[in-house]
Design an enzyme around this catalytic site. Structure first.
Site, PDB file in Angstrom:
ATOM      1  N   GLU A  21       0.826  -1.205   0.000  1.00 54.99           N
ATOM      2  CA  GLU A  21       0.000   0.000   0.000  1.00 54.99           C
ATOM      3  C   GLU A  21       0.867   1.264   0.000  1.00 54.99           C
ATOM      4  O   GLU A  21       0.667   2.179  -0.797  1.00 54.99           O
ATOM      5  CB  GLU A  21      -0.902  -0.017   1.233  1.00 54.99           C
ATOM      6  CG  GLU A  21      -1.761   1.219   1.400  1.00 54.99           C
ATOM      7  CD  GLU A  21      -2.536   1.213   2.706  1.00 54.99           C
ATOM      8  OE1 GLU A  21      -3.457   2.037   2.846  1.00 54.99           O
ATOM      9  OE2 GLU A  21      -2.216   0.401   3.606  1.00 54.99           O
ATOM     10  N   HIS A  22       1.806   1.329   0.932  1.00 50.53           N
ATOM     11  CA  HIS A  22       2.723   2.465   1.022  1.00 50.53           C
ATOM     12  C   HIS A  22       4.149   1.981   0.769  1.00 50.53           C
ATOM     13  O   HIS A  22       4.592   1.032   1.417  1.00 50.53           O
ATOM     14  CB  HIS A  22       2.691   3.090   2.425  1.00 50.53           C
ATOM     15  CG  HIS A  22       1.321   3.448   2.912  1.00 50.53           C
ATOM     16  ND1 HIS A  22       0.672   2.713   3.899  1.00 50.53           N
ATOM     17  CD2 HIS A  22       0.497   4.455   2.568  1.00 50.53           C
ATOM     18  CE1 HIS A  22      -0.505   3.261   4.134  1.00 50.53           C
ATOM     19  NE2 HIS A  22      -0.644   4.320   3.344  1.00 50.53           N
TER      20      HIS A  22
END
Length: 435
Positions: free
Chosen positions: A318-319
């Protein structure tokens, strides 16, 4: 050859737990569909200890929440929303309508049309995540959505002032103090007092995520979301304290939040482990962060930048935070991520709260095929066609007739043939190809 300095150690309970979540959510959504407001009220009382006949906040209740903000807090919320709006407006401006004349007399085009109504869920279980209001509501406004409904659970037995203020300042049309499956289900299905929406957006716990998954198709959703993930790409240009802080800062989201570090430096890997142990003694949220790190934390020692790219794209986190001597190498070569955070001067928390990019992002490897929430999620790209001349209609009709008959669609072919006869002045028998 990569070496795991620290491996993940997930528990064995998750598969059984996930199956229970699916079953519970299905049962609850069916109940909301059958009984509407009565089911929503029972669920809110059961899960949130929050019982009232109408869960929509009144103007007086909204103003009461606004009055609890200091001037500094109000300005901070407005600053964050301005950053989100500025970027979302720029994204919307990049989405251009299109019209071309493909052959003489044939016009094809598309228009970008916002959905009519959006339901924005703002989580508030462990933490009152007011930033999620910015990300969903402000972005919907920039997209041109006319009717925005929002819902967030009560916090400590009453509406969360910061969340309500953020919802109001962002421009929500209806604000509900309602959480969990009951909020998502009510907005998607509709009840006697809550109008159904066209799309549901916003993060949430496992039950909210599963509710969105089961409702997809009935309404649109932004994406399928799981626990927050972070992945660091590092070398010896940074230190262990910075890396440990950035790993634990995201691990505090939940006990099942993966936090992974890739590095080409053994010394940095070992320094980071020491700093994690030290910071867990100081961090007020260490009970959550420590369990997440124990079960889902990893540090992988890689031989090269190329190997770090390979691992990062496999994880599709996600990040992805890049802190190396050559950050641009990774910007150019990475393919699978929800959002990039480039350089030691930025971090995931900036993106989560204030910098302006959207924090609702793909998890569970979904970054292989989708990005996160943006104005485009609220917009339908709809095509149209126009035939301006008899000659163009007859020409297209001849091709269409023959192609339809290849597939056995005689009725389709006749739609073309009747136009060939009328506009091309050709004698085409019913069911015969236009020659």
């Amino acid at each position: 050859m990569a070496e795991w300095i620290k491996k993940a150690n997930p528990t064995e309970q998750q598969v059984a737990s996930n199956e229970k979540v699916k079953s519970d959510v299905s049962r609850i959504l069916l109940d909301i569909e059958k009984r509407g407001d009565a089911a929503v009220r029972e669920l809110s009382t059961q899960f949130d200890g929050w019982d009232r006949t109408d869960y929509r906040l009144t103007p007086a209740e909204i103003q009461e929440c606004m009055n609890k903000l200091t001037d500094r807090e109000r300005d901070d919320i407005l600053f964050a929303q301005a950053q989100v709006r500025r970027f979302a407006d720029a994204q919307r401006a990049s989405m251009l309508d299109c019209e071309i004349e493909t052959i003489p007399g044939v016009i094809l085009g598309h228009k970008h049309i916002p959905v009519s109504a959006a339901g924005c869920y703002v989580p508030g279980g462990k933490y009152p995540l007011l930033a999620s209001a910015h990300m969903s509501i402000v972005t919907a406004k920039s997209a041109g959505v006319q009717n925005i409904t929002t819902a967030a659970p009560p916090f400590q037995g009453k509406p969360a002032p910061y969340i309500v203020a953020a919802q109001y300042l962002a421009g929500a049309d209806s604000i509900y103090c309602l959480g969990g499956i009951q909020a998502v289900g009510a907005m998607a299905i509709g009840t006697q007092s809550i109008d159904p929406v066209d799309i549901i957006v916003g993060p949430g716990n496992a039950y909210v995520a599963e509710a969105k998954r089961q409702l997809f198709g009935r309404v649109g959703i932004d994406l399928f979301a799981g626990p927050t993930e972070t992945l660091l790409i590092t070398d010896d240009s940074v230190d262990g304290e910075l890396c440990a802080t950035d790993l634990l800062g995201q691990a505090e989201h939940g006990k099942d939040s993966p936090a992974v570090m890739l590095t080409t430096s053994r010394e940095l890997a070992e320094d980071t482990l020491r700093e994690i142990a030290r910071l867990l003694e100081l961090l007020p949220t260490s009970a959550i962060a420590a369990e997440a790190w124990e079960n889902f934390g990893e540090i992988i020692l890689c031989e090269s930048y190329e190997e770090m790219v390979k691992f990062s794209d496999e994880y599709a986190s996600e990040h992805v935070q890049i802190m190396t001597r050559d950050d641009d190498y990774f910007v150019k070569n990475l393919q699978n991520y929800g959002a990039l955070f480039v350089g030691a001067r930025t971090n995931v928390s900036y993106g989560d709260k204030v910098i302006g990019t959207n924090h609702t992002l793909p998890t569970n490897k979904a970054a292989r095929y989708t990005g996160g929430l943006w104005v485009g999620k609220y917009i339908k790209t709809c095509t149209y066609q126009r035939v301006l001349t008899d000659e163009a209609s007859a020409l297209i009709g001849e091709y269409c007739s023959r192609l339809c008959l290849m597939e056995g669609f005689v009725g389709h072919a006749e739609q073309a043939n009747i136009r060939v006869r009328r506009y091309g002045k050709k004698d085409v028998a019913f069911g015969a190809p236009a020659l």
